[in-house]
Design an enzyme around this catalytic site. Sequence first.
Site, PDB file in Angstrom:
ATOM      1  N   ILE A 209       0.878  -1.169   0.000  1.00 40.98           N
ATOM      2  CA  ILE A 209       0.000   0.000   0.000  1.00 40.98           C
ATOM      3  C   ILE A 209       0.914   1.218   0.000  1.00 40.98           C
ATOM      4  O   ILE A 209       1.789   1.341   0.861  1.00 40.98           O
ATOM      5  CB  ILE A 209      -0.901   0.047   1.244  1.00 40.98           C
ATOM      6  N   SER A 210       0.699   2.114  -0.941  1.00 41.88           N
ATOM      7  CA  SER A 210       1.516   3.320  -0.999  1.00 41.88           C
ATOM      8  C   SER A 210       1.310   4.178   0.245  1.00 41.88           C
ATOM      9  O   SER A 210       0.264   4.115   0.901  1.00 41.88           O
ATOM     10  CB  SER A 210       1.160   4.143  -2.234  1.00 41.88           C
TER      11      SER A 210
END
Length: 216
Positions: free
Chosen positions: A62-63
């Site tokens: 997940i960024s």
Amino acid sequence: MPMTYDQAARRMVRSQLRARGVVDPAVLEAMARVERHRFTPGLSPEVAYGDHVLPIDAGQTISQPYIVAHMTETLRVRPEMRVLEIGTGSGYQTAVLLTLGAAVVSVERHAGLSDTARRRLDAMFPHADLTLVVGDGSCGYAEAAPYDRVLVAAAAPSLPEALGEQLAPDGRLVIPIGERGQQVLVIVERRGDELVRRDDLACRFVPLIGADAWPA
């Protein structure tokens, strides 16, 4: 007293997003509303909403919140726009797009990730206009094209041809392009028959694997 998830979310918006120049009220509201910890189960508020990338299954990530917000703001999503997302992952970015009122088609090559994201998103957005597809994201999803917006959450060595072809007139596409380990976020706009490109900020994403991207 330990920080709550709600407190961590508010701090994230204040210190990671506003402080770095994210100004779109709709994007800030969506980032505040989407419960990031639901996509990162078992983590403390400080970690779930921290200023960093988080690992998920299948070697994906997940960024960090700022990158999600910046890409979303750069995409200029408005309600009822048709958005193609490449790289469903946990479904977090998908949730932000849905919160903005978009109709989303999201492509993920890992069936397990897509299935998990579907369960989360169906519970959170039971009436959303959402299609989840397991497949090669570098080929887009021609069945539902064209798209007003395309967001690619994995890095390609160059712009996959299909994604440009599936972009609607006056559409906008955001994608990280470059070598493995270091890329530049690229903004592409369709102006008539022409695709106009400009570079944005330096970034680092997992590689986009596919027929028109990196080999597996």
